[in-house]
Design an enzyme around this catalytic site. Structure first.
Site, PDB file in Angstrom:
ATOM      1  N   PRO A  15       5.700  -6.611   5.328  1.00  0.00           N
ATOM      2  CG  PRO A  15       4.863  -8.729   4.406  1.00  0.00           C
ATOM      3  CD  PRO A  15       4.807  -7.588   5.531  1.00  0.00           C
ATOM      4  CG  MET A  16       4.285  -2.575   2.378  1.00  0.00           C
ATOM      5  SD  MET A  16       4.272  -0.800   2.717  1.00  0.00           S
ATOM      6  CE  MET A  16       5.522  -0.642   3.846  1.00  0.00           C
ATOM      7  CB  CYS A  99      -0.293 -11.401  -2.624  1.00  0.00           C
ATOM      8  SG  CYS A  99      -0.112 -10.186  -3.860  1.00  0.00           S
ATOM      9  CE  LYS A 138       0.910  -9.273   5.896  1.00  0.00           C
ATOM     10  NZ  LYS A 138       0.407  -8.851   4.731  1.00  0.00           N
ATOM     11  N   GLY A 198      -3.621  -4.219   9.552  1.00  0.00           N
ATOM     12  CA  GLY A 198      -4.647  -3.429   8.846  1.00  0.00           C
ATOM     13  C   GLY A 198      -4.941  -2.145   9.507  1.00  0.00           C
ATOM     14  CG  ASP A 199      -7.413   0.286   8.229  1.00  0.00           C
ATOM     15  OD1 ASP A 199      -6.746   0.126   7.204  1.00  0.00           O
ATOM     16  OD2 ASP A 199      -8.513  -0.091   8.449  1.00  0.00           O
ATOM     17  NE  ARG A 222      -2.775   0.500   3.635  1.00  0.00           N
ATOM     18  CZ  ARG A 222      -3.797   0.669   3.750  1.00  0.00           C
ATOM     19  NH1 ARG A 222      -4.651   1.112   2.421  1.00  0.00           N
ATOM     20  NH2 ARG A 222      -4.547  -0.074   4.915  1.00  0.00           N
TER      21      ARG A 222
HETATM   22  C1  LIG Z   1       2.429  -1.350  -1.761  1.00  0.00           C
HETATM   23  C2  LIG Z   1       2.000  -2.704  -0.885  1.00  0.00           C
HETATM   24  C3  LIG Z   1       2.661  -3.693  -1.038  1.00  0.00           C
HETATM   25  C4  LIG Z   1       2.678  -4.893  -0.053  1.00  0.00           C
HETATM   26  N1  LIG Z   1       3.352  -6.172  -0.323  1.00  0.00           N
HETATM   27  C5  LIG Z   1       2.991  -7.187   0.565  1.00  0.00           C
HETATM   28  C6  LIG Z   1       4.046  -8.220   0.220  1.00  0.00           C
HETATM   29  O1  LIG Z   1       4.811  -8.405  -0.507  1.00  0.00           O
HETATM   30  N2  LIG Z   1       3.553  -9.250   1.178  1.00  0.00           N
HETATM   31  C7  LIG Z   1       2.674  -9.314   1.870  1.00  0.00           C
HETATM   32  O2  LIG Z   1       2.383 -10.391   2.517  1.00  0.00           O
HETATM   33  N3  LIG Z   1       1.849  -8.227   2.339  1.00  0.00           N
HETATM   34  C8  LIG Z   1       1.978  -7.091   1.350  1.00  0.00           C
HETATM   35  N4  LIG Z   1       1.258  -6.019   1.651  1.00  0.00           N
HETATM   36  C9  LIG Z   1       0.141  -5.965   2.576  1.00  0.00           C
HETATM   37  C10 LIG Z   1       0.895  -5.307   3.907  1.00  0.00           C
HETATM   38  O3  LIG Z   1       1.783  -5.985   4.439  1.00  0.00           O
HETATM   39  C11 LIG Z   1      -0.495  -5.145   4.862  1.00  0.00           C
HETATM   40  O4  LIG Z   1      -0.701  -6.397   5.256  1.00  0.00           O
HETATM   41  C12 LIG Z   1      -1.520  -4.522   4.425  1.00  0.00           C
HETATM   42  O5  LIG Z   1      -1.130  -3.386   3.700  1.00  0.00           O
HETATM   43  C13 LIG Z   1      -2.204  -4.143   5.649  1.00  0.00           C
HETATM   44  O6  LIG Z   1      -1.764  -3.142   6.463  1.00  0.00           O
HETATM   45  P1  LIG Z   1      -1.726  -1.568   6.439  1.00  0.00           P
HETATM   46  O7  LIG Z   1      -3.125  -0.981   6.664  1.00  0.00           O
HETATM   47  O8  LIG Z   1      -0.939  -1.129   7.651  1.00  0.00           O
HETATM   48  O9  LIG Z   1      -1.066  -1.303   5.258  1.00  0.00           O
HETATM   49  C14 LIG Z   1       1.551  -4.783   0.721  1.00  0.00           C
HETATM   50  C15 LIG Z   1       0.789  -3.527   0.867  1.00  0.00           C
HETATM   51  C16 LIG Z   1       1.181  -2.575   0.141  1.00  0.00           C
HETATM   52  C17 LIG Z   1       0.252  -1.276   0.484  1.00  0.00           C
END
Ligand SMILES: Cc1cc2nc3c(=O)[nH]c(=O)nc-3n(C[C@H](O)[C@H](O)[C@H](O)COP(=O)(O)O)c2cc1C
Length: 329
Positions: A15-16, A99, A138, A198-199, A222
């Site tokens: 989710p983002m 969050c 989460k 993560g990552d 991301r």
């Molecule tokens: C712009 C942005 C918005 C995000 N929004 C949410 C969200 O709404 N709910 C949530 O559980 N995590 C949210 N996250 C966290 C991501 O789901 C993820 O757990 C975190 O970015 C680490 O993973 P990654 O390294 O693949 O980005 C968000 C991350 C980013 C960068």
């Protein structure tokens, strides 16, 4: 992977907020994401039928493995909204306990719940009791100390049917390196499925996360921005196919994806009567939303900085398409 009584995929688009809307999720699913989440939605805003939540609740055609993610801190409000959402074809209901944003944390929501395990357990329990759909959680590694393992056990005992772990403390936000060992530790501590987050920025990272943590599912957030192809690459590697062109799409494929994304964004916005309250046409609103996406799609190609500059000043559909067509990386 099985979450409660449902069979789900194990390659998730994370989710983002502000990013993983229905069109973007559709493109990621088309490339191989098999588990998706809505952006986080305020349970309180839902309770008040806030219009801004309506687009966030959209379920795409064929989006069978979609979790609707709620945030909030009041067990009764969260439970009431879970009961309401159960009547919709979401696969499961996810609770945001990760969050890091001050506005959320200062309300005792998101990652602040990791400082208050009793409250968190009450929320999970209240929601699980009324929900006919699995309730998942989460979390992060912790708020300012790493309590994910105990927290995950408590979440499971309170009714959580799966747990996603982002291997960073709240105070780390998104910086530094995610701690995958905490994901491994959580996986060893609970019997419900664990999804690692993560990552993951390239397909090899996904394979490595499965191997190093033993997690049941992996989540890409991301790394999917401007790169829905990452899911195709992960699938290729998992199924033993070599990556073509090191997994990178050709420029023409990128342009084609941007145009499809734009058209889907237009249709998506058209479905809601007031696109953004700024008096923009549907197409203009879509062009604005696409500016950020184009920044990500073009990253790594030559001339991407000048493309971004031009796209950021594009107002109309014609301007957008002309700039894109002339882009020669
Ligand atoms: C712009 C942005 C918005 C995000 N929004 C949410 C969200 O709404 N709910 C949530 O559980 N995590 C949210 N996250 C966290 C991501 O789901 C993820 O757990 C975190 O970015 C680490 O993973 P990654 O390294 O693949 O980005 C968000 C991350 C980013 C960068």
């Amino acid at each position: 992977m099985r979450i409660g009584n449902i069979e789900t995929g194990n390659i998730a688009l994370g989710p983002m907020a502000g990013f993983s809307d229905m069109p973007f999720r559709a493109l990621c699913r088309e490339q191989g994401a098999s588990l998706t989440y809505t952006e986080m939605i305020s349970a309180k805003a839902l309770m008040y039928n806030n219009r801004n939540t309506i687009p966030l609740l959209t379920i795409g055609d064929g989006e069978d493995c979609l979790g609707v993610q709620l945030f909030g801190s009041e067990p009764d409000v969260m439970a009431e909204q879970a009961a309401r959402l159960c009547t919709k074809p979401y696969a499961f209901i996810d609770i945001n306990m990760g969050c890091p944003v001050p506005k959320i944390v200062n309300n005792g929501e998101g990652s602040a719940l990791m400082k208050d395990p009793e409250k968190a357990a009450a929320i999970i329990k209240a929601m699980s009791e009324v929900s006919s759909k699995p309730v998942t959680v989460k979390i992060r590694k912790g708020f300012n100390n790493a309590n994910a393992v105990d927290f995950a056990r408590l979440a499971q005992d309170s009714g959580a049917a799966a747990i996603t772990v982002h291997g960073r403390l709240r105070e780390e936000y998104y910086s530094g390196k995610a701690d995958w060992d905490i994901i491994r530790q959580v996986k060893q501590a609970v019997s419900v499925p664990v999804i690692g987050s993560g990552d993951i920025f390239k397909a090899e990272d996904a394979i490595r996360m499965f191997e190093e943590t033993g997690c049941d599912g992996i989540m890409v957030a991301r790394g999917a921005r401007g790169n829905p192809w990452i899911f195709r690459q992960i699938r290729d590697l998992m199924e033993g196919r070599p990556l073509v062109n090191d997994g990178r799409p050709e420029l023409e494929e990128v342009k084609e994806m941007i145009i499809r994304h734009l058209n889907m964004q237009i249709e998506f916005i058209r479905g809601f009567s007031q696109p953004d309250g700024r008096g923009l046409s549907v197409e203009e609103a879509a062009v604005r939303q696409m500016r950020t996406h184009v920044g990500f799609y073009s990253a790594g190609f030559s001339n991407s900085a000048s493309l971004r500059r031009k796209i950021n000043s594009a107002e109309t559909l014609d301007e957008f398409l002309t700039i894109l067509t002339k882009w020669d990386a």
